[in-house]
Write a protein that holds these residues in place. Structure first.
Motif, short mmCIF file in Angstrom:
data_model
loop_
_atom_site.label_atom_id
_atom_site.label_comp_id
_atom_site.label_asym_id
_atom_site.label_seq_id
_atom_site.Cartn_x
_atom_site.Cartn_y
_atom_site.Cartn_z
N GLY A 193 -40.34 111.85 -46.35
CA GLY A 193 -41.61 111.41 -45.82
C GLY A 193 -42.79 111.63 -46.74
N GLY A 219 -41.65 107.32 -47.43
CA GLY A 219 -42.94 107.97 -47.57
C GLY A 219 -44.11 107.01 -47.57
N PRO A 241 -39.96 108.47 -40.72
CA PRO A 241 -41.38 108.60 -41.06
C PRO A 241 -41.83 107.50 -42.01
CG PRO A 241 -40.09 110.15 -42.34
CD PRO A 241 -39.14 109.50 -41.37
N THR A 270 -44.98 108.22 -37.67
CA THR A 270 -45.63 107.38 -38.68
C THR A 270 -47.14 107.59 -38.63
OG1 THR A 270 -45.74 105.51 -37.14
CG2 THR A 270 -43.83 105.63 -38.60
#
Length: 355
Positions: A193, A219, A241, A270
């Motif tokens: 992430g 990420g 994420p 998110t």
């Protein structure tokens, strides 16, 4: 106006062959990279063997398949699989593992991508049992360094990619550029992430693209759609994420994005859900955007943000939305700036919308 965006976002947060040629009946010829010199020990550079196998397949008559067999790890450096091919359709069967070289082993000046497939129509990629590992961790510490993507599909039409597994790209995992008619289904993409700019999909200057029934954890944006793209359908995506599903950034030059549809997607951990990004002070026009059927929780107090520039946003529709704060005692809110539209059955209430 430098950019025009028209979209609809409808979101629910809720056994290898080891011979050189293997004929399946009389229709399909298999080109196994092992027979062209690939070693598959994860240490030997197998790039030239892949290129030789590709060239032989691409020049063949009739449907042909490039086979990357199981139980092998193939180290490749930056390579271009180029068409057009003689056959009207070609296939790639990824059953083994493809790995990128270490950061220090990349050739300076050749940092665009690990694999580029260009000018190939009727392409089918089946990644069942296989994996592509970009070994991106050594790159992520230098956020300003030029970094390669893992897979670029460039100027290809009538593409089908299924069951593809990808991890840890130095930059974006899949970049679709200048393509018309492509379907990606059951794609699994994973990167930490906090890995910078590791978009799952980047789509640019492309039309009639479908991404469905896939899991993207990175990420950065799970999917980013940029200028010159239209009729993009995204459905059944588990995103997070990451930064959500994004249109843009737009406005650096004149470009248009229209007819984007996002349906039945979930966003977990998110930073955003669905968003449109524009460069500030660039006179970007945003119009005819619908957000419908969204429900979930927000860590930020601003559950809905419609922050438009001087040109304004018009034709914004908010319908059947229920987003609440996940913090006890804190209310979610809606923020508007120069946004024109309507809100029905929406919580938080967006009374700031202009008619």
């Amino acid at each position: 106006m430098q950019s025009l965006i028209t979209c609809v976002l409808i979101i629910a947060f809720i056994s290898p062959c080891l011979c050189h040629r293997w004929n399946v009946g009389t229709q399909n010829t298999i080109y196994n990279v092992i027979d062209f010199g690939a070693v598959g020990d994860g240490k030997t550079d197998d790039t030239q063997a892949f290129l030789k196998a590709w060239q032989s397949m691409c020049e063949a008559q009739g449907t042909s398949t490039l086979l990357i067999p199981p139980n092998k790890v193939f180290l490749v450096t930056s390579m271009l699989l180029k068409g057009p091919c003689v056959a009207p359709s070609v296939q790639i069967q990824l059953q083994g593992v493809i790995v990128a070289p270490t950061k220090d082993a990349w050739v300076e000046g050749n940092l665009n991508t690990l694999i580029m497939i260009s000018n190939v129509n009727g392409l089918t990629i089946d990644g069942s049992g296989g994996l592509i590992d970009g070994y991106g961790s050594a790159w992520w510490a230098c956020k300003s360094c030029p970094r390669p993507s893992v897979l670029i599909i460039n100027s290809c039409n009538s593409v089908s990619v299924t069951n593809l597994n990808m991890i840890n790209s130095p930059k974006s995992h899949i970049h679709v550029n200048g393509c018309e008619g492509a379907t990606f289904s059951h794609i699994n993409i994973s990167a930490p992430g906090d890995s910078p700019n590791t978009d799952g999909f980047d789509i640019s200057t492309s039309k009639n693209i479908m991404i469905e029934d896939s899991t993207i954890a990175t990420g950065d944006d799970c999917i980013a759609i940029s200028g010159g793209s239209s009729y993009i359908n995204v459905t059944g995506i588990a995103c997070g994420p990451g930064h959500g599903i994004s249109i843009g950034s737009l406005g650096k030059k004149f470009d248009t994005v229209q007819e984007v549809y996002v349906r039945n997607c979930s966003f977990i951990r998110t930073t955003n859900g669905a968003r449109i990004k524009t460069f500030p002070n660039q006179a970007v026009e945003v119009s005819d955007v619908t957000y419908r059927g969204i429900h979930g929780t927000s860590l930020d107090g601003r559950a809905i943000t419609l922050d438009c520039g001087e040109s304004g946003c018009y034709g914004i529709v908010l319908d059947q939305i229920n987003i609440v704060s996940c913090l006890t005692g804190k209310s979610a809110s809606c923020f508007c700036n120069n946004a024109h539209g309507t809100a029905t059955a929406t919580n938080p209430n967006c009374t700031c919308l202009l008619p």
